[in-house]
Design a protein around this motif. Sequence first.
Motif, PDB file in Angstrom:
ATOM      1  N   VAL A 181       0.842  -1.203   0.000  1.00  0.00           N
ATOM      2  CA  VAL A 181       0.000   0.000   0.000  1.00  0.00           C
ATOM      3  C   VAL A 181       0.873   1.248   0.000  1.00  0.00           C
ATOM      4  O   VAL A 181       0.648   2.196  -0.758  1.00  0.00           O
ATOM      5  N   ALA A 188      -2.106  -0.349  -5.498  1.00  0.00           N
ATOM      6  CA  ALA A 188      -1.479  -1.640  -5.775  1.00  0.00           C
ATOM      7  C   ALA A 188      -2.455  -2.620  -6.414  1.00  0.00           C
ATOM      8  O   ALA A 188      -3.619  -2.729  -6.015  1.00  0.00           O
ATOM      9  N   VAL A 212      -5.136  -5.408   1.955  1.00  0.00           N
ATOM     10  CA  VAL A 212      -5.219  -4.836   0.605  1.00  0.00           C
ATOM     11  C   VAL A 212      -6.647  -4.420   0.282  1.00  0.00           C
ATOM     12  O   VAL A 212      -6.876  -3.382  -0.350  1.00  0.00           O
ATOM     13  N   CYS A 218      -6.653  -0.038  -4.181  1.00  0.00           N
ATOM     14  CA  CYS A 218      -5.896  -1.283  -4.388  1.00  0.00           C
ATOM     15  C   CYS A 218      -6.828  -2.419  -4.791  1.00  0.00           C
ATOM     16  O   CYS A 218      -8.029  -2.378  -4.528  1.00  0.00           O
TER      17      CYS A 218
END
Length: 369
Positions: A181, A188, A212, A218
Amino acid sequence: MLARQLAAAVFLSACCWSSLASADTVDQVSVTQALRVVSEAAKHGASWTGPQSGPAAPAGKTIVFVAEDLRNGGIVGVAQGAREAARILGWTVKIVDAGGTAAGRSKALAAALAASPHGVVLGGLDAVENSPALARLSRSGVPIVGWHAGSLPGPIGGTPVAMNVTTDPLEVARVTAMAAVAQSGGRAGVVIFTDSRYRIAMAKADAMAAVVRTCKGCTVLEVRDVPLSESDARMPAITLELLQRYGRRWTHALAINDIVFDYAIPTLTKAGLSGDGLSLLSAGDGSAPAFLRIQARTFQTGTVAEPLNQQGWQALDELNRLMAREPVSGFVAPVHLVTAENIAFDGGPTLRYDPDNGYRAIYKRIWRR
């Protein structure tokens, strides 16, 4: 990239996990929180927080170290630490390799029982799955200590394992995911590699995915199950498949062990990716190849390395306490993220994480050696 972000965050105090858990999404503020966590985990030269006292150790003990698979660098590192400690204690450590198979585990545990040892260390074997064989050892009066024999540190319920030596796998996983992150600024695209044969591996993978998924920008692209013992055969094709499926959306690979990256990188190189084209982060192990990759800034940017040699010493210390009919120390080593910025410290030049905290001298004093 990570170096600049860590430098910007170093003045911030460490945040607690409760504040992260309470956040519904990871926006710029929570990315800053991730940077704080990563900065704290990447500090070097931490002082010893383990036991300071314990029973004196008698000489002449024989310990059997039952290794799940000696192809696993983490297990090898702990076994080497146990042998180093045994030389100080005047003990003998016999290593039996299960080879990563059910038949091998059965044979190795039978060999441990036949050896009539004073104590047994389980190196990576799942204690719950092997509880019938462990019960036979226990009935013979043999104390048992595990390393990665369960999902959490401490005693393993329903088994005779009095202490499972490990860092907190959930904390290891969270630090690893937070590094992704932080590196990506909250953007990400992540593939997570795990091994469903091991509870500790699945616990790490689930924790990484949970972090995540709290990041609004992300994405968990995929959680891929790859047996560690089959990494050499399977990772080249899997890596190519993932590159073709996700392309540039795949920015970060998170793994429960460095070994999967050993066999992914040749494929990444053949595909024409540059060393910073994909960030590899490992939630455990801290193998020599991983350290070399981090030093060279070639794909792998971090590994949450366990103090494997120190944990080998701890495993024998816990056995000594059990043989003296005293409680285990219950020590849990703090989480440490190895990066290119701190790899020159704490054993990094020898390609391993070996904390410069004086643990050898402390254990020698405890054992009266």
